[in-house]
Motif scaffolding. Structure first.
Motif: not given
Length: 295
Positions: A13-15, A137-144, A166-168
């Motif tokens: 998911l891209c926010t 610059v991006w953040a890349l996480t396994n969180a919601y 993030s994960c959806d």
């Protein structure tokens, strides 16, 4: 237990900073040849000493107990699902028909983060010194997304990222780091066509995630090993020095480490070490205190 087949592709998911997400009405920007820098969030942009991981562990195991499991079963399954799937919630979805959004509501979203995470001027300065004329610059996480964006806001650095991948959790079955599908989908969110592996920079506190990105040829992978306990999990990967000497090549190769042009893995114990490791992505300081792009 019989694990369900993993999704054929990632459901990353891209926010964006304004809270909107990428959907059919919003597509990735055209590729522009810039470098792309990915930062993990949890236990990477803030210290483990903040205690978030322990608070999260308590919430997760309490959720396991809500399913009728004993304390010992909750502990064992939490560890097993984390190792097997990268996230405990993926095991709960596959084997216990748990709603991932309900899990997030009672676990990550229920953490009292405002009690332990505060503005971090030092981190903000590090991020702001990255040359945006040369880098995305991006953040890349396994969180919601709720947890991810909340952490960035509490640290006072949300505006330093072009977006959060993030994960959806709302998708049911989903991929996460270190799976190739998640990494590849992340790149599709960044630009069209996706940026080449040779342009990618990535820092994460998990050796498993670093190994996953390295296996895909991501050019500059860094393990943030704050406590010194994670490096051994990199296995046999060749590592270049954390602080390249002045004789290193212009693109940050250390000379005597990984072969020039090959994917590199380094280990740092403080994110400030990125200034010397990734010199080419930072603006340089002039004698009069002003900044200029690094050559």
């Amino acid at each position: 237990m019989i694990a369900q087949a993993p999704p054929e592709r990632s459901t990353a998911l891209c926010t964006y900073p304004d809270g909107s997400t990428m959907d059919d009405a919003k597509t990735a920007r055209p590729a522009d040849g810039k470098l792309v820098v990915f930062f993990d969030i949890d236990n990477c942009l803030y210290s483990k000493d903040a205690g978030v991981a322990e608070m999260m562990k308590g919430k997760i195991r309490a959720y396991f107990r809500r399913l009728g499991l004993s304390d010992e079963e909750a502990k064992d399954l939490h560890s097993h699902y984390y190792r097997e799937y990268g996230l405990a919630i993926r095991g709960l979805v596959r084997h216990h028909a748990v709603d991932a959004l309900d899990y997030d509501k009672h676990c990550d979203a229920a953490l009292p983060l405002d009690e332990v995470l505060k503005d971090d001027p030092r981190l903000r300065k590090l991020l702001s010194d990255i040359d945006r004329d040369k880098c995305h610059v991006w953040a890349l996480t396994n969180a919601y997304k709720i947890h991810a964006t909340r952490v960035l806001k509490l640290l006072g650095i949300a505006d330093q990222f072009e977006g959060v991948i993030s994960c959806d959790y709302g998708a049911g079955e989903f991929s996460c780091k270190p799976e190739a599908a998640f990494f590849l989908d992340a790149l599709e969110h960044v630009s069209t066509p996706p940026p080449p592996a040779s342009s990618l920079y990535f820092v994460d506190d998990s050796a498993l995630n670093v190994r996953g990105a390295h296996a895909l040829g991501w050019r500059h992978c860094v393990l943030f090993d704050e406590g010194g306990a994670e490096e051994g999990r990199l296995g046999g990967l060749d590592k270049v020095p954390g602080s390249p000497p002045a004789t290193g090549t212009a693109d940050g190769d250390a000379g005597g480490g990984a072969a020039e042009g090959s994917p590199q893995v380094s280990v740092v114990h403080d994110l400030e070490e990125l200034r010397s490791l990734w010199r080419e992505i930072f603006k340089t300081s002039e004698p009069n205190g002003s900044t200029a792009a690094a050559a």
